[in-house]
Write a protein that holds these residues in place. Structure first.
Motif, short mmCIF file in Angstrom:
data_model
loop_
_atom_site.label_atom_id
_atom_site.label_comp_id
_atom_site.label_asym_id
_atom_site.label_seq_id
_atom_site.Cartn_x
_atom_site.Cartn_y
_atom_site.Cartn_z
N ARG A 113 0.87 -1.25 -0.12
CA ARG A 113 0.04 -0.09 0.13
C ARG A 113 0.77 1.19 -0.10
NH1 ARG A 113 -5.55 -0.44 2.00
NH2 ARG A 113 -6.07 -2.46 1.78
N THR B 84 -4.46 6.38 -0.99
CA THR B 84 -5.32 5.58 -0.26
C THR B 84 -6.72 5.35 -0.97
OG1 THR B 84 -6.05 7.35 0.92
CG2 THR B 84 -4.31 5.91 1.91
N TRP C 91 -7.90 2.21 -2.52
CA TRP C 91 -8.53 0.98 -1.98
C TRP C 91 -10.03 0.98 -1.33
CZ3 TRP C 91 -3.31 2.42 -2.16
CH2 TRP C 91 -2.41 1.43 -2.45
#
Length: 157
Positions: free
Chosen positions: A149, A154, A157
């Motif tokens: 990740r 972000t 996701w």
């Protein structure tokens, strides 16, 4: 290097045996008749059969073990440089992906490889961005594969 089907079949057979042996240690999923080793074992069996087929066909055609000769691309500096860049990019991905995440690392790797292979810069960047997002969504969301990740991306996701 050029190999005939006899040697290549032997390599495929040995690869299948190695995959099968390594998959024996995978555990089964509780309550199911298959587990993590099912697909690697199936691939190993297919590889072994393919290797045996290649070797059998080569023997029937009268093939002998080949002498080792270099392929024509090895004589080209550009081709050798491209192969070295590809290997360096693989090492870069392995080292950098855990720290900066899958998407930025794979974006750099794909763009650099395409530029090395003389793709137009705009095309290389556009395809790299699109491919990274599609791969991340396919593996991260659909297949639930835990990809490294990125803290600043972000939203993917």
């Amino acid at each position: 290097m050029k190999f005939n089907d006899l040697l290549l079949g032997l390599l495929v057979l040995l690869g299948g045996v190695a995959i099968y042996v390594s998959a024996l240690g995978f555990t089964d999923i509780p309550g199911q008749s298959y587990g993590a080793g099912t697909m690697p074992r199936a691939i190993a069996i297919f590889s072994g059969c393919l290797g045996l087929f290649m070797m059998g066909r080569a023997i029937l055609e009268g093939a002998r073990m080949p002498r080792l000769e270099l392929a024509a691309w090895v004589r080209s500096r550009r081709s050798v440089l491209s192969a070295l860049v590809a290997l360096a990019l693989i090492v870069f991905y392995i080292a950098a992906a855990p720290a900066i995440g899958f998407v930025p690392t794979s974006l750099v790797v794909m763009a650099a490889l395409m530029l090395t292979l003389r793709t137009k810069p705009l095309t290389a960047i556009a395809v790299s961005i699109l491919a990274c997002i599609v791969i991340q969504q396919a593996f991260g969301r659909l297949l639930l594969v835990p990809l490294p990740r990125s803290e600043f991306l972000t939203f993917l996701w």
